[in-house]
Design a protein around this motif. Sequence first.
Motif, PDB file in Angstrom:
ATOM      1  N   GLY A  57       0.802  -1.216   0.000  1.00  0.00           N
ATOM      2  CA  GLY A  57       0.000   0.000   0.000  1.00  0.00           C
ATOM      3  C   GLY A  57       0.837   1.269   0.000  1.00  0.00           C
ATOM      4  O   GLY A  57       0.407   2.303   0.513  1.00  0.00           O
ATOM      5  N   MET A  58       2.029   1.190  -0.596  1.00  0.00           N
ATOM      6  CA  MET A  58       2.885   2.355  -0.744  1.00  0.00           C
ATOM      7  C   MET A  58       3.148   2.584  -2.224  1.00  0.00           C
ATOM      8  O   MET A  58       3.258   1.618  -2.990  1.00  0.00           O
ATOM      9  CB  MET A  58       4.214   2.152  -0.010  1.00  0.00           C
ATOM     10  CG  MET A  58       4.059   1.977   1.491  1.00  0.00           C
ATOM     11  SD  MET A  58       5.626   1.586   2.302  1.00  0.00           S
ATOM     12  CE  MET A  58       5.904  -0.077   1.690  1.00  0.00           C
ATOM     13  N   SER A  87      -8.671  -0.031  -0.380  1.00  0.00           N
ATOM     14  CA  SER A  87      -7.743  -0.181   0.743  1.00  0.00           C
ATOM     15  C   SER A  87      -6.777   0.995   0.731  1.00  0.00           C
ATOM     16  O   SER A  87      -6.606   1.658  -0.295  1.00  0.00           O
ATOM     17  CB  SER A  87      -6.980  -1.509   0.640  1.00  0.00           C
ATOM     18  OG  SER A  87      -6.270  -1.579  -0.589  1.00  0.00           O
ATOM     19  N   PRO A  88      -6.142   1.285   1.861  1.00  0.00           N
ATOM     20  CA  PRO A  88      -5.268   2.460   1.943  1.00  0.00           C
ATOM     21  C   PRO A  88      -4.082   2.371   0.994  1.00  0.00           C
ATOM     22  O   PRO A  88      -3.511   1.303   0.777  1.00  0.00           O
ATOM     23  CB  PRO A  88      -4.799   2.452   3.400  1.00  0.00           C
ATOM     24  CG  PRO A  88      -5.822   1.649   4.133  1.00  0.00           C
ATOM     25  CD  PRO A  88      -6.278   0.609   3.169  1.00  0.00           C
ATOM     26  N   GLU A  89      -3.725   3.506   0.423  1.00  0.00           N
ATOM     27  CA  GLU A  89      -2.501   3.632  -0.364  1.00  0.00           C
ATOM     28  C   GLU A  89      -1.851   4.955  -0.020  1.00  0.00           C
ATOM     29  O   GLU A  89      -2.509   6.000   0.018  1.00  0.00           O
ATOM     30  CB  GLU A  89      -2.777   3.563  -1.862  1.00  0.00           C
ATOM     31  CG  GLU A  89      -1.496   3.654  -2.709  1.00  0.00           C
ATOM     32  CD  GLU A  89      -1.749   3.485  -4.200  1.00  0.00           C
ATOM     33  OE1 GLU A  89      -2.646   2.699  -4.553  1.00  0.00           O
ATOM     34  OE2 GLU A  89      -1.067   4.144  -4.998  1.00  0.00           O
ATOM     35  N   PRO A 275       6.370  15.186   1.993  1.00  0.00           N
ATOM     36  CA  PRO A 275       4.922  14.939   2.055  1.00  0.00           C
ATOM     37  C   PRO A 275       4.597  13.465   1.796  1.00  0.00           C
ATOM     38  O   PRO A 275       5.262  12.794   0.979  1.00  0.00           O
ATOM     39  CB  PRO A 275       4.371  15.825   0.931  1.00  0.00           C
ATOM     40  CG  PRO A 275       5.410  16.864   0.719  1.00  0.00           C
ATOM     41  CD  PRO A 275       6.718  16.192   0.978  1.00  0.00           C
ATOM     42  N   TYR A 276       3.576  12.992   2.473  1.00  0.00           N
ATOM     43  CA  TYR A 276       3.142  11.589   2.374  1.00  0.00           C
ATOM     44  C   TYR A 276       1.625  11.613   2.332  1.00  0.00           C
ATOM     45  O   TYR A 276       0.979  12.060   3.275  1.00  0.00           O
ATOM     46  CB  TYR A 276       3.654  10.824   3.593  1.00  0.00           C
ATOM     47  CG  TYR A 276       3.761   9.326   3.453  1.00  0.00           C
ATOM     48  CD1 TYR A 276       4.075   8.727   2.253  1.00  0.00           C
ATOM     49  CD2 TYR A 276       3.567   8.500   4.558  1.00  0.00           C
ATOM     50  CE1 TYR A 276       4.202   7.359   2.130  1.00  0.00           C
ATOM     51  CE2 TYR A 276       3.699   7.129   4.458  1.00  0.00           C
ATOM     52  CZ  TYR A 276       4.012   6.568   3.242  1.00  0.00           C
ATOM     53  OH  TYR A 276       4.135   5.201   3.142  1.00  0.00           O
ATOM     54  N   TYR A 277       1.051  11.150   1.238  1.00  0.00           N
ATOM     55  CA  TYR A 277      -0.384  11.346   0.976  1.00  0.00           C
ATOM     56  C   TYR A 277      -1.146  10.022   1.074  1.00  0.00           C
ATOM     57  O   TYR A 277      -0.805   9.047   0.394  1.00  0.00           O
ATOM     58  CB  TYR A 277      -0.591  11.921  -0.419  1.00  0.00           C
ATOM     59  CG  TYR A 277       0.108  13.239  -0.649  1.00  0.00           C
ATOM     60  CD1 TYR A 277      -0.530  14.446  -0.384  1.00  0.00           C
ATOM     61  CD2 TYR A 277       1.420  13.267  -1.153  1.00  0.00           C
ATOM     62  CE1 TYR A 277       0.116  15.658  -0.606  1.00  0.00           C
ATOM     63  CE2 TYR A 277       2.066  14.476  -1.365  1.00  0.00           C
ATOM     64  CZ  TYR A 277       1.417  15.660  -1.101  1.00  0.00           C
ATOM     65  OH  TYR A 277       2.048  16.859  -1.321  1.00  0.00           O
TER      66      TYR A 277
END
Length: 281
Positions: A57-58, A87-89, A275-277
């Motif tokens: 998920g990255m 799902s989260p990414e 930054p991390y989105y």
Amino acid sequence: MMLELEKKDYAVALPLLDQMKINTLFARAVLEGQAAGSVYTDNVQNPRSFYVVHPYGMSLVFGDDGSEDFNRSLRHYITNQSGGRHSPEWLQGDPAGGWAPLIDSIRNSHNTLLDTEGESPALPDKRRIDRQTRVNFTFNREVYLKAKEQFFREDAVIIEMTGELFSAQSGAVIPRYFWRDEEHFLASGIGYTLLWEGENASTAFAAYRTEDQLEIGIESAAAYRGQHFAFSVCSALIDYCLEHGLEPVWGCRLENEASYKLAQKLGFQPSLMIPYYRLAE
């Protein structure tokens, strides 16, 4: 458009990846076949822009940020217009390019639209694009060795990870999310498990590994946190790195307070924040 690359062509993205000044080991793991994943580009014949997705998920976007077609598709992807992401990414952009301003623009317009439509109070947070911070660290051996004298649990049992332990791991950060299978991990990875009264209390493992670097993954059972078990099992893996000429690598969200503090206790000093989105679902 964002066009999917065939696996046989993944290596074409490596020269650009090598130029980046941030921790990109998760993307390298996909490009070099350590982990499954997907790679998208602006042009399969002459690729200049890349989007790499790791199965955990990255994701990472890098290369030329000037392709209008690619950026239009990127907007659709980030905002989940197709509704296909459930799902989260978490996305990083190469800070040397113009990716952060572009993603911020997409984020602002998307979230503003949700607010304008009056849906935000009833919407779960996952419908929005969230901006947090990803921290890269530099390892300080002297700080680590001094801390080890103070915090290492000599009374704990620490064993090298076996195939059985690999398969039995449960939690959010576990080896099978980062390696193709048990055989692949045992052949190319390494990990340690700390046992307390016969129970698996904490595990540290190689999430990614190259010829000269090893990124640490860590998972502790909730009942065993706050007892220096995570520190101790990470120490075993760091010692392995030092003995084998590997640079230990740590990365986490600034907002993950437990991981951020543990990293510094282990001698990892913050060196870069980007930054991390969290993308829309």
